[in-house]
Enzyme design. Structure first.
Site: not given
Ligand code: XIL
Length: 342
Positions: A230, A258, A260
Site C-alpha cells: 500500500h 494488495e 495500491d
Molecule cells: C481492508 C478492506 O479493504 C476494507 O474494506 C476493510 O474495511 C478493512 O480492511 N491490509 C489487509 C486488508 O490485509 O485486509 C485490508 O483490507 C487493508 C490492509
C-alpha cells in the site's frame, strides 16, 4: 511447462511485433502472462452484479482475492453460525472465469467477530478456536484456493510482535501453529504470511525475514511471503526488488498482494502520470524476481477502494477511475509486464 512457455513467448512476440498500439489493447492478465505471472485484484462479491465491474473482473484478472468476504467477522459473525455466501460467490465467479483465488485471511488481529474479541477466552480456548477456524474455513474451500494468507500482519512498525489475542495467547508460536493447521486443512494451497511496511529494508522487514528463516529452519510449512504494498504516491521503495530477492533466497515464493498507490485528492494529470510510474515500478520489481509469482491490486476501480476511508485526503489509488475508465497506470503496467527483460 513447455507449452506454457510457448504460449507466453507467442503472446510476447505478438505484443512486441504489434508495438505500442497492442500495449494499449492488451489486457492486464495477458500482459502478466507474457512473463509467466498472474495479475489479480481484491474484489467485493456484492459488486459483481454490476456489469462494468464484473466485466473488468472477468477480462483483466488471472486471480481474485476476497477483499473482506473471507475474514472471520464476515464468515462467523455469530459463534457457530457460518455464512459462506459471499465467499462462495467469489469462488464460483473465479471458477467460471478460470481464475485463481488467493484466500484472505485466516489469522489476523483485525475484523474479528465481537463474540471472539469480547469472549474472555483462556489461552487454550484461543488456540483451539484459532485452529478450529482454520480447519473450518480452509477445509471448506479445500482445492479451490491457490494461496492462503494464513497469518496477516504479525509485526508492528518497529519490528516487535504485534499485540493481538493470538500473540497474547500463544506467543510467537501462533504463526507455526496456524501454518500447520492450514497445511492439514488444505494440503495443496500455498501458505503465506502477509504484511505491509516490509517492502523496504528496516526493522519490520528484518523481523519478517527472521521469522521466515526460522520457520524454514524448523520445517514449518510456509510457501510464500505476501508484500501488501500500500504505497503513497512516489513512494515505491527503490530497494523493493532487493527485498523481494532476499526473501526468495530463503526458499519461498513472493507476491505483491494488495498493491495500491494513494494520491492526494483531487489527483491531477501529473499525479496520475506519477502513479503510472509507481505501478510500473512495482510490476518491474516482481519481474526482476524469479520467485515473484504475481501482482494483486487492492480493488480495481477508484469508487470501490478502502483508501478514502482509511487515509484522509487521499484517494484515486487504483488503476481504473470511478467511471471504470483505464487510468495511465493500466498501460504502464502492461508495458512493464511486456517490456524486454531487464
Ligand atoms: C481492508 C478492506 O479493504 C476494507 O474494506 C476493510 O474495511 C478493512 O480492511 N491490509 C489487509 C486488508 O490485509 O485486509 C485490508 O483490507 C487493508 C490492509
Amino acid at each position: 511447462m513447455d507449452s506454457q512457455r510457448r504460449v507466453r513467448d507467442a503472446a510476447l512476440a505478438l505484443c512486441l511485433f504489434a508495438g505500442p498500439a497492442a500495449a494499449a489493447d492488451m489486457t492486464l492478465k495477458a500482459a502478466a502472462a507474457t512473463s509467466g505471472r498472474y495479475f489479480g485484484a481484491a474484489l467485493d462479491p456484492d459488486a459483481l452484479g454490476e456489469k462494468p465491474y464484473r466485466g473488468l473482473a472477468a477480462t483483466q484478472l488471472t486471480s481474485v482475492t476476497p477483499e473482506n468476504a473471507m475474514k472471520w467477522e464476515s464468515v462467523e459473525a455469530l459463534r457457530g453460525q457460518f455464512d459462506w455466501g459471499r465467499a462462495d460467490a467469489l469462488v464460483a465467479f473465479a471458477k467460471a472465469h478460470g481464475q485463481k483465488v488467493r484466500g484472505h485471511t485466516l489469522v489476523w488481529h483485525s475484523q474479528l467477530p465481537l463474540w471472539l474479541i469480547q469472549g474472555r477466552f483462556s489461552r487454550q480456548d484461543l488456540r483451539d478456536l484459532m485452529t478450529a477456524h482454520i480447519a473450518a474455513e480452509a477445509g471448506r474451500f479445500k482445492g479451490a484456493i491457490y494461496a492462503w494468507d494464513v497469518v496477516n500482519e504479525p509485526f508492528a512498525a518497529d519490528g516487535e510482535w504485534r499485540e493481538s489475542i493470538w500473540y497474547e495467547a500463544m506467543g510467537p508460536d501462533y504463526v507455526a501453529i496456524a501454518l500447520r493447521a492450514a497445511r492439514a486443512a488444505d494440503p495443496d494451497a500455498k501458505l503465506y504470511v502477509n504484511d505491509y511496511g516490509v517492502e523496504t529494508d528496516g526493522p519490520k522487514m528484518r523481523a519478517l525475514r527472521d521469522l521466515v528463516a526460522s520457520l524454514k529452519r524448523d520445517g514449518v510449512p510456509i510457501d510464500g511471503v505476501g508484500f501488501q504494498s500500500h504505497f503513497a504516491l512516489g513512494r515505491v521503495p527503490a530497494d523493493f526488488a532487493d527485498v523481494l530477492a532476499k526473501f526468495a533466497a530463503l526458499g519461498v515464493d513472493v507476491a505483491i498482494t494488495e498493491l495500491d498507490v494513494r494520491a492526494p485528492v483531487p489527483a491531477d494529470a501529473a499525479a496520475l502520470a506519477r502513479q503510472a510510474e509507481d505501478y510500473a515500478s512495482a510490476v518491474a520489481a516482481c519481474r526482476r524476481t524469479p520467485r515473484c509469482v504475481g501482482v494483486t491490486t487492492w480493488g480495481i476501480t477508484d469508487d470501490r477502494s478502502w483508501i478514502s476511508s482509511f487515509f484522509s485526503g487521499y484517494g484515486a489509488a487504483l488503476p481504473y477511475d470511478e467511471a471504470y475508465r483505464a487510468k495511465p497506470a493500466v498501460e504502464a503496467m502492461v508495458k512493464a509486464w511486456t517490456a524486454p527483460a531487464p
